[in-house]
Enzyme design. Structure first.
Site, short mmCIF file in Angstrom:
data_model
loop_
_atom_site.label_atom_id
_atom_site.label_comp_id
_atom_site.label_asym_id
_atom_site.label_seq_id
_atom_site.Cartn_x
_atom_site.Cartn_y
_atom_site.Cartn_z
N ASP A 101 0.82 -1.21 0.00
CA ASP A 101 0.00 0.00 0.00
C ASP A 101 0.85 1.27 0.00
O ASP A 101 0.49 2.26 -0.62
CB ASP A 101 -0.90 0.03 1.25
CG ASP A 101 -2.22 -0.67 1.02
OD1 ASP A 101 -2.38 -1.27 -0.06
OD2 ASP A 101 -3.06 -0.63 1.92
N HIS A 143 -5.54 8.80 5.94
CA HIS A 143 -5.22 7.59 6.73
C HIS A 143 -3.93 7.71 7.55
O HIS A 143 -3.75 6.96 8.51
CB HIS A 143 -5.10 6.37 5.82
CG HIS A 143 -6.38 5.99 5.13
ND1 HIS A 143 -7.54 5.74 5.82
CD2 HIS A 143 -6.68 5.83 3.81
CE1 HIS A 143 -8.51 5.43 4.95
NE2 HIS A 143 -8.01 5.49 3.73
ZN LIG Z 1 -10.56 6.24 -0.10
#
Ligand SMILES: [Zn+2]
Length: 399
Positions: A101, A143
């Site tokens: 990621d 995030h």
């Molecule tokens: Zn998203």
């Protein structure tokens, strides 16, 4: 002599961009395509939205370390710099770096500092009252945690900005309409009542990062100031907009923040390869109109969006809403050509209607109604709002 603005001139608004973004690349196999930003500028520019009365297009400038330190830990930023320079490090995975990621690519620190700098400039202009709205399409990397990269995000630009606002005594509302839960921002300000975070997203039962349930309401003095509306796969425009209207405007009115920060990810779109919601460009645009209607000093950020055909249309449409201009649905020739060069053949800004799957839709309605009811029960009374009283009945199929 400076001419005073007249009643007919729209208030200034700012759009942030940098040609420098094109220097960076997550890698050919990675879903995050930085080229979506330049493509957005091409489509918005083709519509003539990047000039005209009140429109300021401003360059991103890198945020210095001391600004990033407001949210991120120095040891983590040092690791980011080493990864960015290509130095091997046994400890990078500890910071979430080098996984699939969050690949380590050359210049990732410079890229992150640049887009965070644009978010900070956007925020400062809005806070100073120089513009009513500022949009940083490269921002919204929601995030990232203080000491960890996550979900394609290395530096959490929204959180860095909010931390700066807090240091100046502001109260801030953060509204996140990305398909993924805005976990980094929520947990970054989980224990304060000076930030109200509201996230609508695909449920953590089916999507990364697996958090964002209504029961996550905050902690300590922040209890009641984290709001989550998880939605089921198959949630379409009507369901999404119903949930947004039921929760966001009443809470923003009741909280009355000094500033609004929004994350406008378009991975909610029905063709997005990573998530399972079913919004269209016109549904997304309506969501942005609802946010605009809340009439607050507004810092708008980009976010997710992994179908290259959607991002430029969505954010050009969002920017049109911010400018207050109507634009034709037919894409201008220059926009069509720019999309075609990427192998995308499209004629219109909006999407054609698609037949719904009745069973999936019924399930999505049930899930949305349960989420909104939970928010109304857990959160609304703290703001003096009646549980259930604020939900508009129109357009809501019963039973
Ligand atoms: Zn998203």
């Amino acid at each position: 002599m400076r001419r005073a603005p007249t009643m007919h001139e729209p208030p200034p608004i700012a759009f942030f961009f940098s040609d420098e973004y094109a220097r960076f690349d997550y890698g050919a196999a990675h879903p995050m395509r930085i080229s979506r930003l330049a493509l957005t500028v091409e489509v918005a520019g083709a519509y003539g939205l990047l000039d005209g009365p009140g429109v300021r297009v401003l360059p991103a400038k890198p945020a210095p370390d001391e600004d990033l330190h407001r949210f991120h830990r120095p040891e983590y930023l040092a690791a980011l710099k080493r990864a960015s320079a290509g130095e091997p490090g046994w400890d990078l995975l500890r910071w979430g770096l080098g996984s699939g990621d969050n690949p380590t690519f050359p210049g990732l620190y410079e890229y992150s500092a640049l887009l965070a700098g644009a978010t900070l400039s956007a925020g400062r202009l809005v806070e100073a009252g120089e513009v009513r709205v500022a949009f940083n399409i490269a921002g919204g990397l929601h995030h990232a945690a203080p000491a960890r990269a996550s979900g394609f995000c290395y530096v959490n630009d929204a959180a860095v900005l909010i931390a700066e606002f807090l240091a100046r005594g502001r109260r801030v509302a953060y509204v996140d309409i990305d398909a993924h839960h805005g976990d980094g921002v929520q947990f970054g300000f989980y224990d304060t009542d000076r930030v109200l975070t509201i996230s609508l997203h695909e449920t953590g039962e089916t999507l990364f990062p697996g958090t964002g349930f209504p029961e996550e309401t905050g902690a300590g003095p922040g209890e009641g100031f984290s709001v989550n509306v998880p939605l089921a796969p198959g949630t379409d425009d009507e369901i999404f907009l119903w949930a947004l209207e039921a929760v966001v405007p009443p809470l923003l009115r009741a909280y009355a923040p000094d500033l609004l920060v929004t994350q406008l990810g378009i991975d909610t779109h029905r063709t997005d390869p990573l998530a399972h919601l079913k919004l269209t460009i016109q549904g997304f645009r309506r969501a942005v109109e609802i946010l605009r209607g809340c009439d607050l000093p507004w810092v708008a950020l980009g976010g997710g969006g992994y179908d290259l055909a959607n991002v430029p249309r969505a954010w050009a449409a969002a920017w049109a809403v911010m400018t207050g201009r109507e634009i034709p649905d037919l894409l201008p020739d220059a926009a069509r050509r720019a999309l075609q060069e990427q192998g995308i053949r499209l004629e219109t800004l909006s999407d054609p209607l698609a037949p719904p799957d009745p069973l999936e839709r019924a399930q999505a309605w049930r899930y949305a109604r349960a989420s909104v009811a939970a928010v109304q029960e857990l959160i609304f009374p703290r703001f003096g709002l009646a549980a259930g009283g604020a939900v508009p009945a129109r357009g809501v199929p019963m039973g």
